[in-house]
Structure formats: structure tokens, C-alpha cells
Scaffold this active site. Sequence first.
Site, PDB file in Angstrom:
ATOM      1  CD  GLU A  49      -2.868  -1.201   2.299  1.00 21.42           C
ATOM      2  OE1 GLU A  49      -3.166  -0.203   2.967  1.00 21.42           O
ATOM      3  OE2 GLU A  49      -3.204  -2.362   2.621  1.00 21.42           O
ATOM      4  CG  ASP A  52      -1.843  -2.692   5.615  1.00 21.44           C
ATOM      5  OD1 ASP A  52      -0.692  -2.984   5.238  1.00 21.44           O
ATOM      6  OD2 ASP A  52      -2.209  -1.530   5.907  1.00 21.44           O
ATOM      7  CG  ASP A  74      -6.484  -3.727   7.769  1.00 22.88           C
ATOM      8  OD1 ASP A  74      -6.544  -3.791   6.522  1.00 22.88           O
ATOM      9  OD2 ASP A  74      -6.049  -2.733   8.361  1.00 22.88           O
ATOM     10  CD  GLU A 101     -11.358  -0.077   4.815  1.00 19.57           C
ATOM     11  OE1 GLU A 101     -11.298   0.203   3.609  1.00 19.57           O
ATOM     12  OE2 GLU A 101     -12.442  -0.119   5.443  1.00 19.57           O
ATOM     13  CE1 TYR A 124       1.911   3.969   6.765  1.00 24.05           C
ATOM     14  CE2 TYR A 124       0.203   2.882   8.029  1.00 24.05           C
ATOM     15  CZ  TYR A 124       0.578   3.709   7.003  1.00 24.05           C
ATOM     16  OH  TYR A 124      -0.358   4.275   6.214  1.00 24.05           O
ATOM     17  NE  ARG A 145      -1.911   6.752   7.321  1.00 22.70           N
ATOM     18  CZ  ARG A 145      -1.254   7.711   6.659  1.00 22.70           C
ATOM     19  NH1 ARG A 145      -1.217   8.942   7.132  1.00 22.70           N
ATOM     20  NH2 ARG A 145      -0.641   7.436   5.537  1.00 22.70           N
ATOM     21  CG  HIS A 203       0.630  -1.308   9.977  1.00 24.44           C
ATOM     22  ND1 HIS A 203      -0.656  -0.854   9.850  1.00 24.44           N
ATOM     23  CD2 HIS A 203       1.122  -1.392   8.731  1.00 24.44           C
ATOM     24  CE1 HIS A 203      -0.927  -0.663   8.569  1.00 24.44           C
ATOM     25  NE2 HIS A 203       0.139  -0.987   7.864  1.00 24.44           N
TER      26      HIS A 203
END
Length: 775
Positions: A9, A82, A84, A86, A287, A289, A332
Site C-alpha cells: 500500500e 495489509d 485487515d 481495508e 508506520y 497509522r 502493523h
Amino acid sequence: MAENLVIVESPAKAKTIEKFLGKDFIVKSSFGHIRDLSPKDLSVDVDHDFKPQYEIPSDKKKTVAELKKLAKKAKTVWLATDEDREGEAISWHLAEALGLSDEKTKRIVFHEITKSAILDAVENPRGIDYHLVDAQQARRVLDRLVGFELSPVLWKKVKPALSAGRVQSVAVRLIVEREEEIKNFKPESSYKVTAVFEIKKDGGTSNVEAELQNRFKTKKEAVAFLQKCISAQYTIESVEKKPAKKSPAPPFTTSTLQQEASRKLGFSVSKTMVIAQQLYESGKITYMRTDSVNLSNLAIGMAKKVIAGTYGEDYVKTRKYKTKSKSAQEAHEAIRPTYLDNQTISGDSSQQRLYELIWKRTIASQMSDAQLEKTTIKIGVSTAGEKFIARGEVIKFDGFLKVYMESTDDEDSSESTKGLLPPVKVGEKLNAKEIYAIQRFTQSPPRYTEASLVKKLEELGIGRPSTYAPTISTIQKRGYVEKADKKGTERKYDFISLSDGKIKEEVKKEKTGYEKAKLFPTDIGTIVNNFLVQYFDKVLDYNFTAGVEKEFDEIAEGKKAWNEMIKEFYKPFHDNVEETLEKSKKQSGERLLGQDPETGKNVFAKIGRYGPIVQIGESNDEEKPKFAGLKKGRSIEDVTLEEALDMFKLPRTIGKYEDEDMVVAIGRFGPYVRHAGKFYALGKTDDPITVTPERAIEIIEAKRKADKEKTIKEFKEDPSLKILNGRYGAYISKDKKNYRIPKNKDPKELTLEECLEIIEKAPKKTNTGGKRRKK
DNA sequence: CAGTGAGCGAGCTTCCGCTTGACTT
């Protein structure tokens, strides 16, 4: 040519991973989502199973085209977004948009960017998890339906261009309701009694402060107690020593980083994120976020080495933290320095300070507990039943405190814990040097700061690490909430003291209620919130998100179809929207202030098309009603009739300057003086009702001077063209349009011909890409 | 941005989450 294309991403992540994977792999980034519902319309077919219509946003077309080209050439495409909801959806959208076949596509995941984690992931590929993708589609569609059906209700019933949504409306609700609590809060006072005892030590005496166990409700009781003290003897009744320990806080997540950077460094939530992004892009931190408190084994090993080397083995304690928050998706690691042996970094001061905070927090999280000893001394009063308590605390072993201590939001914690207490024995008699009773007041709950609002939202499971900062800016941009300071007020309090056998009563003054950078609801925010809570209580419920998250989990587990879930929500919701449109009245927040003494007409305060206004007369009167905008800082709630009448004295001609009238009024952007067709903003301290002609001239001259300094070059041949100095450097201005100057030109040396050439060549503004600008 | 506000009515506004540049005045 590389046989393998890996898609992640973030481009920074792509760069790191490419190094681990070697030359058979090319690693590219999708820059987040690559497809979405159209921003212009609902794009959800509510009559046919809520089928979403996805499109590739214009600013993503280039990325997708490039990835498509590379995917065609590659033998295998590894979707490494990722792990998850999303991230899974991004992989699915990639597979769809790039036209990837199942055979050549592999889905891999990793939670930390270390060589072993990535090689391990490549060994264990899987397919796309369609249940998880469906959970994301449900989330996306639900948010679209709520946002795009509720917002138009507000346009009709309150004011155009407002917005509502699952996250932002609850954030506004928290702030409005907190303000309500503060308004209704009635402070109560009590009397806190403190004694200063003298304790004899070999050679000298030392003073120890002790607080009376209970407080008195009234001044009378406090005075009565002090009177008893005049003839009292004080004896130590007990001495208690207890070991205690403190443990470090877990490593940073987005939310805790925002909170600590706000408390310790005074950063706004968005500033923290901008700086963190810079640190991430330059490879200094992981990372930024994330909702995970997990550290990779690699990081824990590094921390151990650094701590042992710097502070000694005694300070090492390896800890694994678990996330408390249920909504966490943990794609993350926690936010930590990439290399823990770098205690400091190069960079500007904000970067250095934020990095240092992250370093300390990470290191402290892997250090041993602090060992304390708490001492409590109880002192009896011979003439009364009450006891005085002295508390002390000594650090026996500092542990993690050597590096870092988490701050709290408590503004004035009245804990009176002292350091070391002198050694005393039970039965020892003490002399009271002074005893005083001080009137203390209970505090209303504090207004939210940006960071404490984020904390609250996270607790409620509302919003995600990537949206905390944007949500806070949205509710301010919509004018629901304002960040402001509040001046303190003076308050009187009783102070009664006893020394040398005499009681003295005094009334002292203190400043109270000063608040910095707090979130206040505006009139619009309050009106919108009350309307939404009244008609859409289900969506505005603090537990709405938690409830739908549970259903998203069921979808992810394959126990429920996503469009079934949406259907169950949508039917009653949509009916409610229709019914509200039909039945509810326009919400203007109208408040009658009184009558105009001259005409006898009613004077109102209410929301107008552009914000809060005051109004004389009604629209069905023969004469048109008159309007005036509210001054900044005043609200419908607290504006007075006198203030309102004052505002109708505007516009006001206050005199002449250079043979032209000076007219004072309040406009869209605040109070101004108009002179010779030009507008000059009044200063913060100027009142348009009382401002003098002398002051107005001063303002006009100051603005003229500033404008002159702004002008780099003018041309006699064409006065409409100017070279000006702006926020982003020099630029050319002509006919209210601005043009950038090529970097290789010196603005001072430009000729009129060159300027006209730049204007000629300037790209025509296209409104096709990205966001459109308002006219 | 531009210094209004009723009413008339066309045409516009808006969500949350994932991610960075391109661009501004």
C-alpha cells in the site's frame, strides 16, 4: 526482467521490502485504495441488493495503468496489502482492476517489516478472503448510505453544504454534550484543612504537611474545627510503609502518540501526523497509522541491547503488550524507531522532539518496573476525632522512570504526596506550626482537546488511525466546532488560618477556568446535533459503531451476507429519512431577544444562510426585516438585545479621509472599514461600534504599507499586472488570477513581455481531476 | 473567497478509510 510483482500500500514500505526480496522481485505500491464509489452520487443500487458501482478515481488512473502494465509482464503477482478489512479489499480491487487470474495471483500478509517476516510470508501464500472483502463492502456502503442520505436532510432543514456521518456526527455530539454538562454544572465547595507540623530531628526541625482526612462542608464547621485545634495536642498514631510499583506504558499507537505529543509537546493532532509521516518516509520510524502495541522480536532484541548497554542489565524487562481495544485490526507494529540504537536523529526541531518521544516510549516499554515505598503517617488530634494524614513516596529503584513518564490529562491533581518523610515513631508528640482551612471547589468535566477527543473516539471504537486527524479537521471545517482558548475568571475563596493560637479569616482571589486550545461547539454544531439526536438517535448512539462492527465481524466469518445486513439497516433508516423530511420543521435555532424600543418590532437571533445572525422584524411584516451577522465569539445562546441593537447601527460612516467616506461594518470575514472602494479588516481589539476615525486611518495606512511591501514589481504600461510576494513565494497577479513563476527566473528581473508570456503558457485550469473548487 | 441574509428556483453541497504528492496565494 523480474518475474514477480509485489504490490503493497505504501511506497516507503515498497522500497524497504524490495531490498529484502532480491532482484527477482519488483515491489510497487498502490497508494492505498485504487477504486471507490463515485464521489458525485450514491453509487449504491438500493433496489438491487445494494450493488456498489466502483470506479477508479482520476488521481489513481496513472497508478493503476502502471501496475496493469507490470502485472501483464510478471509471472506471479503477490498482493501484499495489509491484513485487515481495508487491506483485503484493496487486494480484491487490485485483482479486479488489473484483471488478474487466480493462477498467477498470490495473497500474502505480514505484520512487521523484517526480512524473516517477509520471507516467511512468501512461503505461505493464500487466496483472497472474500468474506473479509464483503465485510469491507458492508462498511463502505453503510457509511455512504448514512452520509449521503443524512447530509441532504441537513441541507433542507438547517443550512446548505452541511454534512453528517457515522463518525463525524458522534464526534460533534461528544463536544456538544460536554458543553451542556459544563453549562449545567454547579460547583460545590468544601474546606480542606492542612497542618504544618514540626518534627524534631537530631539537631534541627523539619516541616511536614498533613491533610485532614475529611473535608468540611461549611465555613462554620471549618472554623469550629480550628477552634478546637487551639488547645489540642498532636500525637502520631501510626506509621505505615508499603512497597509499590509503577509499570511503563505500552509503545505508541496512532492515538496514544497524538495524545502524548499534544500533552508533552503541544502539537495538534494533524501536526503530529505530518511530522510522523516525515519520519516514516525518511526511514526513521515504523508506520505511523496503527492501532497495535506489538513490537517485533527484532525490535525487542534491539531494545534489550540498548537498555543493558546504557543503563545496565537490571533495567531490562522484556514485555509483550496486548491491545485492549476490541476494534483494533493490528495490521502493523506499534510506532517505534526503526533503529533503537539511534537515540537522536538529524532533522528539524519538531522531528527531533517527536522522534525522541517515540524513542523514549519504546525503550521505557521494555524496561523494569519502578519500585517505590509509600509512607502514611496518621496524626491524632486530642480535642477532635478527625485525623491528619501525611503521605510520602520514595523511589527505591527508578527502572523505566529513568527514561520516560506518561503524562495525564488531569489539569490540577490535588494529590499532596510529598517525597521523603522524616523518620518518626508512634506516640511521638508533634507541634503544629500552622493549620489552615482553604475553600476548594469541585470542577466541571473538562472540554475536549483534539487529542482527548481522539482518545474518547478510540474508546468508543469510532474511527480509525488514518481518520482521527481528518475527522477533527472536518468538524472544524463544517463550522460545528471551534478550537479556542477560554479566558479564566477571578474567583473568591475563604482562607482561614490558625497560628500562634489565633484564628484569622481572609477572602483571597484566584484565577480559574483558563483553558487553551479546547474544542467548543458553535451554534450550528449545537443545532445540527440536537436535530440529529432527536430524529436519528440510532445512528447518533455512542454504541452504533460497536454494534455494526459486530455485524461486520459476522460477515468476515462468513456467517452473514453483507447485503442482508445492509438491507436490515437500510429499510428503517431510509423510512426515517423520508418521514423526517416530511414532518420536521426547519431548524433555525431562533431565539427572541426582545423588542426594538424604537419600532416595537421583535428582535431575534437565529441561523441564517451563512451563519448566526440577528434580525429585526418578521418576514410577513410590511417592511422587510433587517439582518446583521453575529460578532465572532458570540452565540445565539448568549447574545443580548443591547448587542443586537448595536449591530443595526452598522454600517456607520465615521468620517472622511482623503475626501472619501470611511464606512465601518461587519462582513462575512469580520469587521472592516471601507474606504474608496477598498476593504480594510479591523483589528481584534477594535469594536466597530466605537472605533474612531483616527484609528481607522491608522488601519488603512498599515494595510497600504503591507501591500506595498508585498509588491515586488509593477508595470506602468499595464497596471493590472503585478509581481507579488505571497505565502508560497513570488507570483504574478493579473485580473484576479495568479500564475506561478518558473523556478529558473528571478522575479525582480522579469519584464512585462516575459510575464505575459508566462500567463500565455500557463496551463488552463481544468476541473476534471480530483476535487472541484467552489466558485 | 468578498462584505450577503426574505422569497423566487436552478444547481450545488455530502460519507469513511486507505495512501501520497500536485498544487496553492
